[in-house]
Design a protein around this motif. Structure first.
Motif, PDB file in Angstrom:
ATOM      1  N   GLY A 140       0.833  -1.199   0.000  1.00 28.73           N
ATOM      2  CA  GLY A 140       0.000   0.000   0.000  1.00 28.73           C
ATOM      3  C   GLY A 140       0.865   1.244   0.000  1.00 28.73           C
ATOM      4  O   GLY A 140       2.085   1.146   0.006  1.00 28.73           O
ATOM      5  N   PRO A 141       0.229   2.414   0.001  1.00 30.70           N
ATOM      6  CA  PRO A 141       1.000   3.658   0.029  1.00 30.70           C
ATOM      7  C   PRO A 141       1.726   3.824   1.372  1.00 30.70           C
ATOM      8  O   PRO A 141       1.369   3.157   2.346  1.00 30.70           O
ATOM      9  CB  PRO A 141      -0.073   4.744  -0.162  1.00 30.70           C
ATOM     10  N   PRO A 142       2.702   4.729   1.424  1.00 28.85           N
ATOM     11  CA  PRO A 142       3.404   4.971   2.678  1.00 28.85           C
ATOM     12  C   PRO A 142       2.432   5.388   3.768  1.00 28.85           C
ATOM     13  O   PRO A 142       1.414   6.031   3.472  1.00 28.85           O
ATOM     14  CB  PRO A 142       4.371   6.115   2.343  1.00 28.85           C
ATOM     15  N   ASN A 143       2.766   5.007   5.005  1.00 29.85           N
ATOM     16  CA  ASN A 143       1.992   5.445   6.172  1.00 29.85           C
ATOM     17  C   ASN A 143       0.590   4.854   6.270  1.00 29.85           C
ATOM     18  O   ASN A 143      -0.196   5.276   7.100  1.00 29.85           O
ATOM     19  CB  ASN A 143       1.867   6.977   6.194  1.00 29.85           C
ATOM     20  N   ALA A 144       0.277   3.891   5.401  1.00 31.44           N
ATOM     21  CA  ALA A 144      -1.064   3.309   5.444  1.00 31.44           C
ATOM     22  C   ALA A 144      -1.268   2.498   6.717  1.00 31.44           C
ATOM     23  O   ALA A 144      -2.408   2.215   7.096  1.00 31.44           O
ATOM     24  CB  ALA A 144      -1.276   2.427   4.218  1.00 31.44           C
ATOM     25  N   GLY A 145      -0.165   2.086   7.349  1.00 31.94           N
ATOM     26  CA  GLY A 145      -0.280   1.276   8.564  1.00 31.94           C
ATOM     27  C   GLY A 145       0.062  -0.180   8.322  1.00 31.94           C
ATOM     28  O   GLY A 145      -0.365  -1.061   9.080  1.00 31.94           O
ATOM     29  N   LYS A 146       0.875  -0.449   7.301  1.00 29.57           N
ATOM     30  CA  LYS A 146       1.241  -1.837   6.958  1.00 29.57           C
ATOM     31  C   LYS A 146       2.069  -2.479   8.069  1.00 29.57           C
ATOM     32  O   LYS A 146       1.783  -3.598   8.499  1.00 29.57           O
ATOM     33  CB  LYS A 146       2.033  -1.862   5.632  1.00 29.57           C
ATOM     34  N   SER A 147       3.085  -1.745   8.515  1.00 33.53           N
ATOM     35  CA  SER A 147       3.962  -2.317   9.550  1.00 33.53           C
ATOM     36  C   SER A 147       3.194  -2.513  10.848  1.00 33.53           C
ATOM     37  O   SER A 147       3.397  -3.506  11.552  1.00 33.53           O
ATOM     38  CB  SER A 147       5.175  -1.417   9.766  1.00 33.53           C
ATOM     39  N   SER A 148       2.300  -1.573  11.160  1.00 32.02           N
ATOM     40  CA  SER A 148       1.482  -1.716  12.375  1.00 32.02           C
ATOM     41  C   SER A 148       0.609  -2.959  12.279  1.00 32.02           C
ATOM     42  O   SER A 148       0.435  -3.695  13.255  1.00 32.02           O
ATOM     43  CB  SER A 148       0.586  -0.492  12.555  1.00 32.02           C
ATOM     44  N   SER A 153       6.438   4.172  12.296  1.00 35.49           N
ATOM     45  CA  SER A 153       6.612   5.594  12.621  1.00 35.49           C
ATOM     46  C   SER A 153       5.687   6.438  11.766  1.00 35.49           C
ATOM     47  O   SER A 153       5.211   5.994  10.715  1.00 35.49           O
ATOM     48  CB  SER A 153       8.073   6.015  12.425  1.00 35.49           C
ATOM     49  N   ALA A 154       5.456   7.667  12.238  1.00 35.31           N
ATOM     50  CA  ALA A 154       4.569   8.581  11.519  1.00 35.31           C
ATOM     51  C   ALA A 154       5.223   9.112  10.248  1.00 35.31           C
ATOM     52  O   ALA A 154       4.576   9.730   9.417  1.00 35.31           O
ATOM     53  CB  ALA A 154       4.180   9.741  12.440  1.00 35.31           C
ATOM     54  N   GLU A 155       6.520   8.832  10.097  1.00 36.14           N
ATOM     55  CA  GLU A 155       7.234   9.290   8.916  1.00 36.14           C
ATOM     56  C   GLU A 155       6.854   8.403   7.718  1.00 36.14           C
ATOM     57  O   GLU A 155       6.870   7.178   7.841  1.00 36.14           O
ATOM     58  CB  GLU A 155       8.718   9.084   9.211  1.00 36.14           C
ATOM     59  N   ALA A 156       6.548   9.009   6.590  1.00 37.79           N
ATOM     60  CA  ALA A 156       6.231   8.200   5.411  1.00 37.79           C
ATOM     61  C   ALA A 156       7.529   7.628   4.840  1.00 37.79           C
ATOM     62  O   ALA A 156       8.537   8.334   4.769  1.00 37.79           O
ATOM     63  CB  ALA A 156       5.534   9.051   4.366  1.00 37.79           C
ATOM     64  N   GLY A 157       7.488   6.372   4.443  1.00 35.45           N
ATOM     65  CA  GLY A 157       8.697   5.763   3.862  1.00 35.45           C
ATOM     66  C   GLY A 157       9.594   5.137   4.913  1.00 35.45           C
ATOM     67  O   GLY A 157      10.809   5.076   4.744  1.00 35.45           O
ATOM     68  N   THR A 158       9.002   4.640   6.019  1.00 36.92           N
ATOM     69  CA  THR A 158       9.810   4.041   7.088  1.00 36.92           C
ATOM     70  C   THR A 158      10.374   2.690   6.657  1.00 36.92           C
ATOM     71  O   THR A 158      11.570   2.430   6.785  1.00 36.92           O
ATOM     72  CB  THR A 158       8.942   3.838   8.358  1.00 36.92           C
ATOM     73  N   THR A 159       9.515   1.823   6.176  1.00 33.46           N
ATOM     74  CA  THR A 159       9.946   0.460   5.847  1.00 33.46           C
ATOM     75  C   THR A 159      10.687   0.450   4.510  1.00 33.46           C
ATOM     76  O   THR A 159      10.232   1.060   3.545  1.00 33.46           O
ATOM     77  CB  THR A 159       8.720  -0.470   5.775  1.00 33.46           C
ATOM     78  N   ARG A 160      11.825  -0.227   4.473  1.00 30.03           N
ATOM     79  CA  ARG A 160      12.582  -0.371   3.224  1.00 30.03           C
ATOM     80  C   ARG A 160      12.722  -1.846   2.855  1.00 30.03           C
ATOM     81  O   ARG A 160      12.385  -2.267   1.760  1.00 30.03           O
ATOM     82  CB  ARG A 160      13.976   0.260   3.354  1.00 30.03           C
ATOM     83  N   ALA A 190      -9.221   2.088  11.077  1.00 28.15           N
ATOM     84  CA  ALA A 190     -10.679   2.185  11.182  1.00 28.15           C
ATOM     85  C   ALA A 190     -11.089   2.944  12.435  1.00 28.15           C
ATOM     86  O   ALA A 190     -12.189   3.506  12.483  1.00 28.15           O
ATOM     87  CB  ALA A 190     -11.295   0.785  11.176  1.00 28.15           C
ATOM     88  N   ASP A 191     -10.224   2.974  13.448  1.00 25.29           N
ATOM     89  CA  ASP A 191     -10.566   3.720  14.675  1.00 25.29           C
ATOM     90  C   ASP A 191     -10.699   5.215  14.403  1.00 25.29           C
ATOM     91  O   ASP A 191     -11.447   5.915  15.077  1.00 25.29           O
ATOM     92  CB  ASP A 191      -9.503   3.463  15.755  1.00 25.29           C
ATOM     93  N   LEU A 192      -9.979   5.731  13.384  1.00 24.79           N
ATOM     94  CA  LEU A 192     -10.034   7.169  13.081  1.00 24.79           C
ATOM     95  C   LEU A 192     -11.302   7.528  12.311  1.00 24.79           C
ATOM     96  O   LEU A 192     -11.769   8.660  12.378  1.00 24.79           O
ATOM     97  CB  LEU A 192      -8.804   7.596  12.272  1.00 24.79           C
TER      98      LEU A 192
HETATM   99  N1  LIG Z   1      -4.973   5.574  14.776  1.00 23.49           N
HETATM  100  C1  LIG Z   1      -4.296   4.668  14.139  1.00 23.49           C
HETATM  101  N2  LIG Z   1      -3.029   4.893  13.736  1.00 23.49           N
HETATM  102  C2  LIG Z   1      -2.342   3.951  13.095  1.00 23.49           C
HETATM  103  C3  LIG Z   1      -2.927   2.677  12.825  1.00 23.49           C
HETATM  104  N3  LIG Z   1      -2.022   1.923  12.185  1.00 23.49           N
HETATM  105  C4  LIG Z   1      -0.908   2.681  12.029  1.00 23.49           C
HETATM  106  N4  LIG Z   1      -1.104   3.922  12.584  1.00 23.49           N
HETATM  107  C5  LIG Z   1      -0.146   5.020  12.605  1.00 23.49           C
HETATM  108  O1  LIG Z   1       0.164   5.382  11.280  1.00 23.49           O
HETATM  109  C6  LIG Z   1       1.528   5.722  11.140  1.00 23.49           C
HETATM  110  C7  LIG Z   1       2.199   4.876  10.080  1.00 23.49           C
HETATM  111  O2  LIG Z   1       2.165   3.524  10.489  1.00 23.49           O
HETATM  112  P1  LIG Z   1       3.127   2.415   9.863  1.00 23.49           P
HETATM  113  O3  LIG Z   1       2.641   1.107  10.368  1.00 23.49           O
HETATM  114  O4  LIG Z   1       4.546   2.751  10.086  1.00 23.49           O
HETATM  115  O5  LIG Z   1       2.762   2.587   8.328  1.00 23.49           O
HETATM  116  P2  LIG Z   1       3.429   1.880   7.058  1.00 23.49           P
HETATM  117  O6  LIG Z   1       2.346   1.630   6.090  1.00 23.49           O
HETATM  118  O7  LIG Z   1       4.231   0.713   7.487  1.00 23.49           O
HETATM  119  O8  LIG Z   1       4.359   3.042   6.507  1.00 23.49           O
HETATM  120  P3  LIG Z   1       5.664   2.943   5.579  1.00 23.49           P
HETATM  121  O9  LIG Z   1       6.540   1.884   6.143  1.00 23.49           O
HETATM  122  O10 LIG Z   1       6.258   4.274   5.700  1.00 23.49           O
HETATM  123  O11 LIG Z   1       5.183   2.644   4.214  1.00 23.49           O
HETATM  124  C8  LIG Z   1       2.128   5.538  12.524  1.00 23.49           C
HETATM  125  O12 LIG Z   1       2.190   6.778  13.174  1.00 23.49           O
HETATM  126  C9  LIG Z   1       1.166   4.591  13.199  1.00 23.49           C
HETATM  127  O13 LIG Z   1       1.151   4.757  14.616  1.00 23.49           O
HETATM  128  C10 LIG Z   1      -4.265   2.430  13.275  1.00 23.49           C
HETATM  129  O14 LIG Z   1      -4.841   1.350  13.086  1.00 23.49           O
HETATM  130  N5  LIG Z   1      -4.899   3.453  13.903  1.00 23.49           N
END
Ligand SMILES: Nc1nc2c(ncn2[C@@H]2O[C@H](COP(=O)(O)OP(=O)(O)OP(=O)(O)O)[C@@H](O)[C@H]2O)c(=O)[nH]1
Ligand SMILES: [Mg+2]
Length: 437
Positions: free
Chosen positions: A225-233, A247-254, A328-330
Motif C-alpha cells: 500500500g501507500p506509505p503510512n497506510a499502517g502496513k507495519s502496524s 513511525s509517523a514518517e512516510a517511507g519508514t519500511t525499506r 478504522a478507529d479514526l
Molecule cells: N490511529 C491509528 N493509527 C495507526 C494505525 N495503524 C498505524 N497507525 C499510525 O500510522 C503511522 C504509520 O504507520 P506504519 O505502520 O509505520 O505505516 P506503514 O504503512 O508501514 O508506513 P511505511 O513503512 O512508511 O510505508 C504511525 O504513526 C502509526 O502509529 C491504526 O490502526 N490506527
C-alpha cells in the motif's frame, strides 16, 4: 559397503533437557555398548545401565540403553541408543567417550537417514518426508509430511512407474511381432491408451495449483500500500510482537520483513513491504522494487489504504488482491465494502485473519490425495510428461524410438524415489538434515 565407519551423534535437540538421546550406528555399535554400558541389553528392550568412560572407566551417568540389532533398526545397521540425562556436561562426556573408541566418528548431517536409504529402509521421497516432518511447524504440515514419510507419494510415483513399464512391455511386443501386423498394431494401440491415461493423471497431479508446495513452504501474504497506510502496524498486530518499525514518517519500511503465522494449522508467511509512491531516493526506490516483486510472488496481496477506496497499481492487481481499509478507529463510519481494520483497537483483525485462513485453505485444498511437495519431484514429473508426449505424438514408424520415450519417462519417475541412479541428488537431499537424524 561404502560406509564402514560407525557413526554417533546427539539425536535430540541441543541444550539442557530432561533426557537426551545419543545414537550410534554401525558395526562397532555393539562394542561401544559393551565398553560403556555393559552388559549388552537384549535387542529392543530398554535396560538401565551405568554409563562409563571407555578408557578411564569413570562413571558418566546412569541411563536407559536400547540395543537394535541389524537389520531391525532405523538405519538397517546395528544401532544403540543412549538415553542419558540431558545436561550439557553429561552429553558432552558421553559423546567424548564414544569418540575415544577407535572406528567411531561423529555423524555428518543426515547420515543416519542416508544409511537408512542405502539399506533400503526408506526411499528418497520418504526421506524427504521425514526431513519435512522434523521441520513441520503446523498441523497441516505435520499431516502432509507424515503421509509422505510413510510412503504416500512413493506409492503414487512407483505405481505410475509400474504402469509405464507394463506399457513399455506392450510397445516392445509391438516391435517383436512387427511381422504379424495385427498383433503388433493391437499391442501398440493398447500401450497408447494406457500411456494417454497415465499422462492425464500425471498432468492433473502437476496442475494442482502447487498446493502441496504451498503447504510445505507456507502461504505467502504481502502487505502492500501507500506509505503510512499502517502496513507495519498491521504486521505487528498480526504477529503480536514488534517485528517491524512503525513511525509517523512516510517511507519508514525499506526491507521486506516476514513473520510466520499458524492460522488454523496452515502455515502463513506475512510480508511487510515499503510503501509504494514515486520516491526520489535510491534506497527507497529499491525498497519499492522489492515491494512489487514480493506482491507479484505472493499467494494473496492485501492492498492497505486509509481510504479503502483507491486500487492497487495494475502490475500487482489480480483476483488474489484484497482491499483493506486501515486505521478504522479514526473513521469508524468510513465507506463500506473494504474490510476495515485498526491495529490500535484490534477492530477487524479477526475477520482479516479468517479471510486469510479461508483463502489459504482454498489454495491448499483438501489434503486426502497426496500432493506434490517438492520442486525436485515436479521437475522429474515434467520430464516424464514430455517423454510421454513424444511417445503419443511421435511418428509410429520408429517403434524403437517410441519405446525409448517410455524408458525415459520411467527413468524420470524412478529417480523421484531413488530406484534408479541417484548419486547426484543424494547430497542435496541429505544435506538438509541436522546432525543426528
Ligand atoms: N490511529 C491509528 N493509527 C495507526 C494505525 N495503524 C498505524 N497507525 C499510525 O500510522 C503511522 C504509520 O504507520 P506504519 O505502520 O509505520 O505505516 P506503514 O504503512 O508501514 O508506513 P511505511 O513503512 O512508511 O510505508 C504511525 O504513526 C502509526 O502509529 C491504526 O490502526 N490506527
Ligand atoms: Mg512500514
Amino acid at each position: 559397503m561404502a560406509n564402514t565407519s560407525t557413526i554417533y551423534a546427539l539425536s535430540s535437540g541441543p541444550g539442557r533437557a530432561g533426557v537426551a538421546v545419543i545414537r550410534v550406528s554401525g558395526s562397532k555399535a555393539r562394542e561401544a555398548v559393551e565398553l560403556m554400558a555393559a552388559p549388552l541389553p537384549k535387542p529392543r528392550l530398554a535396560a538401565f545401565r551405568t554409563v562409563v568412560h571407555p578408557i578411564s572407566g569413570e562413571s558418566l551417568d546412569r541411563a536407559v540403553i536400547i540395543w537394535f540389532a541389524a537389520p531391525l533398526s532405523e538405519t538397517g545397521e546395528d544401532v544403540a541408543e543412549f538415553q542419558v540425562h540431558g545436561g550439557t556436561a553429561v552429553v558432552r562426556a558421553v559423546l567424548q567417550g564414544l569418540g575415544s573408541i577407535p572406528g567411531l566418528r561423529l555423524a555428518e548431517p543426515g547420515e543416519f537417514a542416508r544409511r537408512a536409504f542405502e539399506h533400503g529402509k526408506l526411499d528418497l521421497a520418504e526421506v524427504e518426508g521425514l526431513a519435512d516432518l522434523v521441520d513441520a511447524q503446523t498441523e497441516a504440515q505435520r499431516r502432509q509430511a507424515l503421509a509422505q514419510a510413510s510412503g504416500s507419494l512413493s506409492r503414487l510415483y512407483e505405481g505410475w512407474r509400474g504402469r509405464l513399464i507394463e506399457a513399455l512391455a506392450l510397445a516392445e511386443a509391438a516391435i517383436d511381432f512387427s511381422d504379424e501386423v495385427d498383433v503388433s498394431v493391437r499391442a501398440f494401440e493398447d500401450a497408447r491408451l494406457r500411456v494417454a491415461r497415465l499422462r492425464d493423471e500425471i498432468a492433473a497431479h502437476l496442475n494442482d495449483g502447487h498446493r502441496g508446495e504451498i503447504l510445505r513452504d507456507g502461504f505467502r501474504v504481502a502487505l502492500v500500500g501507500p506509505p503510512n497506510a499502517g502496513k507495519s502496524s498491521l504486521l505487528n498486530a498480526l504477529a503480536r510482537r514488534d517485528a517491524a518499525i512503525v513511525s509517523a514518517e512516510a517511507g519508514t519500511t525499506r526491507d521486506v520483513i516476514e513473520v510466520r503465522l499458524d492460522l488454523h494449522g496452515l502455515p502463513v508467511i506475512v510480508a511487510d513491504t515499503a510503501g509504494i509512491r514515486d520516491a526520489s531516493g535510491a534506497v527507497e526506490r529499491e525498497g519499492i522494487r522489492r515491494s512489487m516483486s514480493t506482491a507479484r510472488s505472493a499467494d494473496l496481496v492485501l492492498w492497505l489504504t486509509e481510504s479503502g477506496l483507491d486500487s492497487p497499481p495494475s502490475e500487482i492487481s489480480r483476483e488474489t488482491t484484497v482491499v483493506v481499509r486501515s486505521k478504522a478507529d479514526l473513521a469508524p463510519d468510513g465507506p463500506n465494502g473494504a474490510l476495515a481494520v485498526s491495529s490500535v483497537t484490534g477492530t477487524g483483525l479477526d475477520r482479516l485473519t479468517q479471510e486469510i485462513a479461508a483463502r489459504a485453505a482454498d489454495v491448499v485444498g483438501r489434503l486426502d490425495a497426496p500432493a506434490l511437495t517438492q520442486q525436485r519431484h515436479r521437475a522429474r514429473l515434467e520430464q516424464a510428461i514430455a517423454a510421454l508426449g513424444l511417445f503419443l505424438e511421435g511418428p509410429t514408424r520408429d517403434l524403437e524410438l517410441r519405446a525409448e520415450d517410455l524408458r525415459t519417462a520411467a527413468h524420470a519417475l524412478g529417480r523421484i524415489t531413488g530406484r534408479v541412479d541417484v548419486e547426484d541428488v543424494l547430497d542435496e537431499i541429505f544435506g538438509r538434515f541436522c546432525i543426528g537424524k
